[in-house]
Design a protein around this motif. Structure first.
Motif, PDB file in Angstrom:
ATOM      1  N   VAL A  91       0.865  -1.179   0.000  1.00 45.86           N
ATOM      2  CA  VAL A  91       0.000   0.000   0.000  1.00 45.86           C
ATOM      3  C   VAL A  91       0.898   1.224   0.000  1.00 45.86           C
ATOM      4  CG1 VAL A  91      -1.759   1.272   1.276  1.00 45.86           C
ATOM      5  CG2 VAL A  91      -1.862  -1.223   1.163  1.00 45.86           C
ATOM      6  N   SER A  92       0.807   1.934  -1.107  1.00 45.26           N
ATOM      7  CA  SER A  92       1.691   3.082  -1.260  1.00 45.26           C
ATOM      8  C   SER A  92       0.899   4.374  -1.150  1.00 45.26           C
ATOM      9  CB  SER A  92       2.395   3.020  -2.617  1.00 45.26           C
ATOM     10  OG  SER A  92       1.440   3.017  -3.652  1.00 45.26           O
ATOM     11  N   ARG A  93       1.643   5.425  -0.997  1.00 44.20           N
ATOM     12  CA  ARG A  93       1.020   6.737  -1.031  1.00 44.20           C
ATOM     13  C   ARG A  93       0.532   7.001  -2.448  1.00 44.20           C
ATOM     14  NH1 ARG A  93       4.895   6.395   2.300  1.00 44.20           N
ATOM     15  NH2 ARG A  93       6.709   6.784   1.060  1.00 44.20           N
ATOM     16  N   PRO A  94      -0.482   7.839  -2.612  1.00 51.40           N
ATOM     17  CA  PRO A  94      -0.967   8.116  -3.968  1.00 51.40           C
ATOM     18  C   PRO A  94       0.159   8.627  -4.854  1.00 51.40           C
ATOM     19  CG  PRO A  94      -2.403   9.123  -2.316  1.00 51.40           C
ATOM     20  CD  PRO A  94      -1.208   8.573  -1.594  1.00 51.40           C
ATOM     21  N   ALA A  95       0.147   8.223  -6.089  1.00 52.75           N
ATOM     22  CA  ALA A  95       1.162   8.662  -7.039  1.00 52.75           C
ATOM     23  C   ALA A  95       1.063  10.165  -7.224  1.00 52.75           C
ATOM     24  CB  ALA A  95       0.970   7.953  -8.376  1.00 52.75           C
ATOM     25  N   ALA A  96       2.197  10.774  -7.500  1.00 48.68           N
ATOM     26  CA  ALA A  96       2.253  12.219  -7.651  1.00 48.68           C
ATOM     27  C   ALA A  96       1.459  12.687  -8.870  1.00 48.68           C
ATOM     28  CB  ALA A  96       3.699  12.676  -7.764  1.00 48.68           C
ATOM     29  N   ARG A  97       1.281  11.819  -9.842  1.00 50.60           N
ATOM     30  CA  ARG A  97       0.567  12.207 -11.048  1.00 50.60           C
ATOM     31  C   ARG A  97      -0.167  10.989 -11.601  1.00 50.60           C
ATOM     32  NH1 ARG A  97       5.542  11.445 -11.142  1.00 50.60           N
ATOM     33  NH2 ARG A  97       6.672  10.315 -12.714  1.00 50.60           N
ATOM     34  N   PRO A  98      -1.235  11.199 -12.336  1.00 47.07           N
ATOM     35  CA  PRO A  98      -1.955  10.068 -12.927  1.00 47.07           C
ATOM     36  C   PRO A  98      -1.047   9.309 -13.891  1.00 47.07           C
ATOM     37  CG  PRO A  98      -3.225  12.097 -13.136  1.00 47.07           C
ATOM     38  CD  PRO A  98      -1.851  12.472 -12.626  1.00 47.07           C
ATOM     39  N   GLY A  99      -1.205   8.011 -13.936  1.00 45.14           N
ATOM     40  CA  GLY A  99      -0.416   7.202 -14.857  1.00 45.14           C
ATOM     41  C   GLY A  99       0.958   6.841 -14.346  1.00 45.14           C
ATOM     42  N   ALA A 100       1.259   7.171 -13.096  1.00 47.64           N
ATOM     43  CA  ALA A 100       2.582   6.873 -12.550  1.00 47.64           C
ATOM     44  C   ALA A 100       2.477   5.775 -11.501  1.00 47.64           C
ATOM     45  CB  ALA A 100       3.185   8.128 -11.926  1.00 47.64           C
ATOM     46  N   LEU A 101       3.456   4.883 -11.510  1.00 47.13           N
ATOM     47  CA  LEU A 101       3.571   3.854 -10.485  1.00 47.13           C
ATOM     48  C   LEU A 101       4.927   3.995  -9.826  1.00 47.13           C
ATOM     49  CD1 LEU A 101       2.413   0.567 -12.259  1.00 47.13           C
ATOM     50  CD2 LEU A 101       1.183   1.831 -10.537  1.00 47.13           C
ATOM     51  N   GLU A 102       4.950   3.869  -8.515  1.00 42.75           N
ATOM     52  CA  GLU A 102       6.203   3.828  -7.777  1.00 42.75           C
ATOM     53  C   GLU A 102       6.158   2.574  -6.926  1.00 42.75           C
ATOM     54  OE1 GLU A 102       7.039   7.459  -5.700  1.00 42.75           O
ATOM     55  OE2 GLU A 102       6.470   8.676  -7.419  1.00 42.75           O
ATOM     56  N   LEU A 103       6.896   1.533  -7.369  1.00 35.46           N
ATOM     57  CA  LEU A 103       6.903   0.247  -6.693  1.00 35.46           C
ATOM     58  C   LEU A 103       8.328  -0.290  -6.626  1.00 35.46           C
ATOM     59  CD1 LEU A 103       3.947  -1.438  -8.628  1.00 35.46           C
ATOM     60  CD2 LEU A 103       3.860  -0.575  -6.293  1.00 35.46           C
ATOM     61  N   GLY A 145      10.996   0.503  -5.388  1.00 32.34           N
ATOM     62  CA  GLY A 145      12.103   1.428  -5.560  1.00 32.34           C
ATOM     63  C   GLY A 145      12.259   1.965  -6.968  1.00 32.34           C
ATOM     64  N   GLY A 146      11.388   1.579  -7.892  1.00 29.36           N
ATOM     65  CA  GLY A 146      11.459   2.054  -9.271  1.00 29.36           C
ATOM     66  C   GLY A 146      10.207   2.820  -9.634  1.00 29.36           C
ATOM     67  N   THR A 147      10.189   3.363 -10.836  1.00 32.71           N
ATOM     68  CA  THR A 147       9.035   4.130 -11.302  1.00 32.71           C
ATOM     69  C   THR A 147       8.622   3.667 -12.691  1.00 32.71           C
ATOM     70  OG1 THR A 147      10.443   5.853 -12.248  1.00 32.71           O
ATOM     71  CG2 THR A 147       9.661   6.196  -9.988  1.00 32.71           C
ATOM     72  N   ALA A 148       7.356   3.820 -12.983  1.00 34.17           N
ATOM     73  CA  ALA A 148       6.827   3.492 -14.307  1.00 34.17           C
ATOM     74  C   ALA A 148       5.782   4.514 -14.694  1.00 34.17           C
ATOM     75  CB  ALA A 148       6.207   2.092 -14.307  1.00 34.17           C
ATOM     76  N   GLU A 149       5.712   4.783 -15.962  1.00 33.34           N
ATOM     77  CA  GLU A 149       4.696   5.669 -16.525  1.00 33.34           C
ATOM     78  C   GLU A 149       3.802   4.840 -17.426  1.00 33.34           C
ATOM     79  OE1 GLU A 149       4.159   8.973 -16.056  1.00 33.34           O
ATOM     80  OE2 GLU A 149       5.813   9.103 -14.631  1.00 33.34           O
ATOM     81  N   LEU A 150       2.496   4.969 -17.244  1.00 32.83           N
ATOM     82  CA  LEU A 150       1.514   4.286 -18.070  1.00 32.83           C
ATOM     83  C   LEU A 150       0.903   5.315 -19.009  1.00 32.83           C
ATOM     84  CD1 LEU A 150      -0.363   2.398 -15.219  1.00 32.83           C
ATOM     85  CD2 LEU A 150       1.669   1.657 -16.462  1.00 32.83           C
ATOM     86  N   ALA A 151       0.703   4.931 -20.253  1.00 35.66           N
ATOM     87  CA  ALA A 151       0.132   5.882 -21.203  1.00 35.66           C
ATOM     88  C   ALA A 151      -0.777   5.152 -22.182  1.00 35.66           C
ATOM     89  CB  ALA A 151       1.237   6.606 -21.965  1.00 35.66           C
ATOM     90  N   GLU A 152      -1.828   5.850 -22.575  1.00 35.93           N
ATOM     91  CA  GLU A 152      -2.743   5.312 -23.567  1.00 35.93           C
ATOM     92  C   GLU A 152      -2.324   5.818 -24.933  1.00 35.93           C
ATOM     93  OE1 GLU A 152      -7.545   4.807 -24.328  1.00 35.93           O
ATOM     94  OE2 GLU A 152      -6.827   6.287 -22.889  1.00 35.93           O
TER      95      GLU A 152
END
Length: 183
Positions: free
Chosen positions: A105-117, A119-126
């Motif tokens: 359970v993480s804190r809400p992502a700083a921006r929509p479409g972002a994952l922080e898991l 220790g890394g980060t990912a951006e999701l895009a349509e």
């Protein structure tokens, strides 16, 4: 969410699928244990040796299931599921879920479409042209990865990105002094 039950037929189908998936791994484990004997000869051993090789393969499967379970919990957490919901899905208490998956359970992502898991980060895009989804990520170990467009939805893209981030958590999959490799 209520407890999920499995029917007798579903259990039989699952067992068949798991045994089918285990066969190549069990053969590889048995081959190493037999010193690389041919496929015909490696199974001709004391029954206890053969059974222990199969047990070793199940241990490897068990470890991978635990890793994938953590990825699923972290993905659910990244979408806003709390420990109470994770525990209900797994059939344990909220406290049990927090202990089992402390970082799910993480804190809400700083921006929509972002994952922080992990220790890394990912951006999701349509991709508006194709209607599919894609992801780009940087793991904690510095390895970058991406998926081409075509994933069926944001959830599928997040699951794939989460699996990538889990596989590239700091120190996972490499030995000390070994440089990370590109995915």
């Amino acid at each position: 969410m209520t407890s999920v039950e499995i029917t007798h037929e579903e259990r039989a189908e699952l067992a068949t699928a798991l045994l089918g998936a285990l066969d190549p791994l069990a053969a590889a484990v048995r081959s190493r244990a037999s010193g690389g004997l041919s496929a015909e000869r490696m199974w001709n051993a004391e029954p206890v040796e053969v059974a222990l090789s199969v047990l070793s393969a199940w241990k490897l499967v068990d470890a991978e299931v635990k890793r994938l379970t953590a990825v699923a919990a972290a993905t659910a957490g990244s979408y806003g599921a709390g420990y109470e919901q994770l525990g209900a899905a797994w059939g344990i208490t909220r406290q049990g879920a927090r202990k089992k998956w402390p970082e799910a359970v993480s804190r809400p992502a700083a921006r929509p479409g972002a994952l922080e898991l992990f220790g890394g980060t990912a951006e999701l895009a349509e991709d508006e042209a194709s209607g599919g989804w894609r992801w780009t990520a940087v793991g904690a170990d510095g390895v970058t990865g991406e998926a081409p467009t075509g994933l069926r939805g944001r959830e599928e893209a997040a699951a794939h990105a989460g699996a990538f981030l889990a596989a590239h958590a700091e120190g996972v999959g490499r030995t000390e002094g070994q440089e990370p490799t590109e995915a």
